[in-house]
Design a protein around this motif. Structure first.
Motif, PDB file in Angstrom:
ATOM      1  N   TYR A  95       0.861  -1.155  -0.085  1.00  7.73           N
ATOM      2  CA  TYR A  95      -0.049  -0.070  -0.115  1.00  7.73           C
ATOM      3  C   TYR A  95       1.075   1.133   0.195  1.00  7.73           C
ATOM      4  N   GLY A  96       1.851   1.337   0.695  1.00  4.36           N
ATOM      5  CA  GLY A  96       2.863   2.192   0.694  1.00  4.36           C
ATOM      6  C   GLY A  96       3.550   2.534  -0.552  1.00  4.36           C
ATOM      7  N   ALA A  97       4.028   1.585  -1.387  1.00  3.26           N
ATOM      8  CA  ALA A  97       4.399   1.299  -2.674  1.00  3.26           C
ATOM      9  C   ALA A  97       3.255   2.116  -3.461  1.00  3.26           C
ATOM     10  N   TYR A  98       2.326   1.719  -3.424  1.00  7.14           N
ATOM     11  CA  TYR A  98       0.930   2.224  -4.332  1.00  7.14           C
ATOM     12  C   TYR A  98       0.932   4.023  -3.983  1.00  7.14           C
ATOM     13  N   LEU A  99       1.077   4.252  -2.830  1.00  7.93           N
ATOM     14  CA  LEU A  99       1.054   5.600  -2.590  1.00  7.93           C
ATOM     15  C   LEU A  99       2.142   6.629  -3.157  1.00  7.93           C
ATOM     16  N   VAL A 100       3.245   5.978  -3.166  1.00 13.74           N
ATOM     17  CA  VAL A 100       4.489   6.331  -3.713  1.00 13.74           C
ATOM     18  C   VAL A 100       4.073   6.555  -5.332  1.00 13.74           C
ATOM     19  N   GLY A 101       3.410   5.475  -5.970  1.00 10.50           N
ATOM     20  CA  GLY A 101       3.412   5.479  -7.291  1.00 10.50           C
ATOM     21  C   GLY A 101       2.011   6.681  -7.589  1.00 10.50           C
ATOM     22  N   VAL A 102       1.245   6.892  -6.889  1.00 17.20           N
ATOM     23  CA  VAL A 102       0.309   7.797  -6.923  1.00 17.20           C
ATOM     24  C   VAL A 102       0.946   9.246  -7.008  1.00 17.20           C
ATOM     25  N   LYS A 103       1.709   9.444  -5.856  1.00 20.52           N
ATOM     26  CA  LYS A 103       2.638  10.976  -5.804  1.00 20.52           C
ATOM     27  C   LYS A 103       3.219  11.024  -7.173  1.00 20.52           C
ATOM     28  N   VAL A 104       4.096  10.147  -7.624  1.00 24.26           N
ATOM     29  CA  VAL A 104       4.842  10.234  -8.698  1.00 24.26           C
ATOM     30  C   VAL A 104       4.064  10.260  -9.901  1.00 24.26           C
ATOM     31  N   LEU A 105       3.175   9.708 -10.061  1.00 25.76           N
ATOM     32  CA  LEU A 105       2.290   9.966 -11.395  1.00 25.76           C
ATOM     33  C   LEU A 105       1.434  11.058 -11.262  1.00 25.76           C
ATOM     34  N   GLY A 106       1.109  11.343 -10.186  1.00 30.30           N
ATOM     35  CA  GLY A 106       0.090  12.560  -9.860  1.00 30.30           C
ATOM     36  C   GLY A 106      -1.474  12.130  -9.952  1.00 30.30           C
ATOM     37  N   SER A 107      -1.625  10.845 -10.123  1.00 21.81           N
ATOM     38  CA  SER A 107      -2.838  10.383 -10.226  1.00 21.81           C
ATOM     39  C   SER A 107      -3.662  10.486  -8.844  1.00 21.81           C
ATOM     40  N   PRO A 108      -5.110  10.407  -8.902  1.00 16.77           N
ATOM     41  CA  PRO A 108      -5.837  10.274  -7.612  1.00 16.77           C
ATOM     42  C   PRO A 108      -5.664   9.042  -7.128  1.00 16.77           C
ATOM     43  N   GLU A 123      -9.623  -5.857 -12.973  1.00 17.82           N
ATOM     44  CA  GLU A 123      -9.987  -4.647 -12.779  1.00 17.82           C
ATOM     45  C   GLU A 123      -9.159  -3.783 -11.780  1.00 17.82           C
ATOM     46  N   SER A 124      -8.359  -4.316 -11.247  1.00 15.97           N
ATOM     47  CA  SER A 124      -7.402  -3.635 -10.175  1.00 15.97           C
ATOM     48  C   SER A 124      -6.081  -3.434 -11.090  1.00 15.97           C
ATOM     49  N   VAL A 125      -5.796  -4.245 -11.949  1.00 16.67           N
ATOM     50  CA  VAL A 125      -4.628  -3.928 -12.935  1.00 16.67           C
ATOM     51  C   VAL A 125      -5.031  -2.687 -13.623  1.00 16.67           C
ATOM     52  N   GLU A 126      -6.151  -2.504 -14.132  1.00 20.60           N
ATOM     53  CA  GLU A 126      -6.531  -1.436 -15.091  1.00 20.60           C
ATOM     54  C   GLU A 126      -6.725  -0.022 -14.183  1.00 20.60           C
ATOM     55  N   THR A 127      -7.160  -0.161 -13.034  1.00 18.21           N
ATOM     56  CA  THR A 127      -7.236   1.029 -12.365  1.00 18.21           C
ATOM     57  C   THR A 127      -6.294   1.593 -11.434  1.00 18.21           C
ATOM     58  N   ILE A 128      -5.498   0.659 -10.483  1.00 18.98           N
ATOM     59  CA  ILE A 128      -4.525   0.965  -9.464  1.00 18.98           C
ATOM     60  C   ILE A 128      -3.389   0.383  -9.933  1.00 18.98           C
ATOM     61  N   GLY A 129      -3.300  -0.462 -10.980  1.00 13.50           N
ATOM     62  CA  GLY A 129      -2.097  -0.987 -11.710  1.00 13.50           C
ATOM     63  C   GLY A 129      -0.830  -0.146 -11.715  1.00 13.50           C
ATOM     64  N   PRO A 130      -1.211   0.860 -12.728  1.00 10.02           N
ATOM     65  CA  PRO A 130       0.031   1.647 -13.078  1.00 10.02           C
ATOM     66  C   PRO A 130       0.618   2.155 -11.742  1.00 10.02           C
ATOM     67  N   ALA A 131       0.091   2.891 -11.069  1.00 11.94           N
ATOM     68  CA  ALA A 131       0.393   3.625  -9.757  1.00 11.94           C
ATOM     69  C   ALA A 131       1.136   2.512  -8.933  1.00 11.94           C
ATOM     70  N   PHE A 132       0.535   1.410  -8.719  1.00 13.78           N
ATOM     71  CA  PHE A 132       1.232   0.501  -7.822  1.00 13.78           C
ATOM     72  C   PHE A 132       2.529  -0.076  -8.292  1.00 13.78           C
ATOM     73  N   LEU A 133       2.731  -0.560  -9.876  1.00 21.09           N
ATOM     74  CA  LEU A 133       3.904  -0.984 -10.251  1.00 21.09           C
ATOM     75  C   LEU A 133       4.975   0.094 -10.286  1.00 21.09           C
ATOM     76  N   VAL A 134       4.394   1.416 -10.561  1.00 20.89           N
ATOM     77  CA  VAL A 134       5.621   2.478 -10.459  1.00 20.89           C
ATOM     78  C   VAL A 134       6.032   2.451  -9.091  1.00 20.89           C
ATOM     79  N   GLY A 135       5.227   2.523  -8.115  1.00 21.45           N
ATOM     80  CA  GLY A 135       5.705   2.586  -6.952  1.00 21.45           C
ATOM     81  C   GLY A 135       6.507   1.424  -6.418  1.00 21.45           C
ATOM     82  N   CYS A 136       6.360   0.244  -6.687  1.00 24.42           N
ATOM     83  CA  CYS A 136       6.900  -0.904  -6.498  1.00 24.42           C
ATOM     84  C   CYS A 136       8.485  -0.617  -7.096  1.00 24.42           C
TER      85      CYS A 136
END
Length: 175
Positions: A95-108, A123-136
């Motif tokens: 979840y922390g990695a996801y939040l890092v990805g959200v901050k970096v990508l500037g997505s909500p 569904e999660s890969v499409e919605t939270i996936g990019p932010a999660f993978l960037v954060g990881c």
């Protein structure tokens, strides 16, 4: 000394070599450098283990072992360090990695509830996936480097401290 502390918790190399899952690596496991514990091999293994700990895949230990072999870092320590992300610590770490990805990508930040279904995964890969993978990816590189340099510094500090204590003991014996 740090080396004695780490050795106390690492499993015996002969037991590790007998693991059926590691038979894939064959004779590569007979390289003695994979089992030595010195500053270079320990800090490299620790950094490598932390690097793979942030990968959201089910075979992190195999990846750590496969990369530890050509890098010639301590195999048991690299595999053991991956277990920093275990079933209990994985949710807050990812979840922390996801939040890092959200901050970096500037997505909500999106709210989600975990479900054990294939539909939820898709569904999660499409919605939270990019932010999660960037954060990881960011956390993987960051914590891998921090782990490498931290253990390297701690190891060096403990060695210098041990040398100073020896010098002091010798000086006390002479007087």
């Amino acid at each position: 000394m740090l080396k004695k502390f780490i050795k106390r918790y690492l499993p015996d190399p002969s037991k590790i070599k007998q693991q059926k899952a590691l038979l894939v690596f064959g004779t590569l496991l007979h390289d003695p450098n994979l089992w030595h514990l010195n500053r270079r091999s320990a800090s490299g293994a620790f950094g490598l283990g932390l690097f793979f700990a942030f990968w959201p895949v089910p075979f992190q230990m195999w990846l750590a072992a496969a990369v530890a072999i050509p890098l010639r870092v301590n195999l048991p320590l690299s595999v053991a360090t991956v277990w920093i992300t275990n079933p209990f610590t994985m949710p807050p770490i990812f979840y922390g990695a996801y939040l890092v990805g959200v901050k970096v990508l500037g997505s909500p930040e999106r709210k989600f509830a975990f479900e054990l279904s294939w539909q939820w995964v898709v569904e999660s890969v499409e919605t939270i996936g990019p932010a999660f993978l960037v954060g990881c990816a960011i956390c993987s590189v960051f914590f891998g480097l921090v782990g490498y340099f931290s253990l390297n510094t701690i190891w060096r500090w403990s060695t210098v401290k041990a040398w100073r204590m020896r010098i002091q003991k010798r000086a006390n014996k002479k007087s």
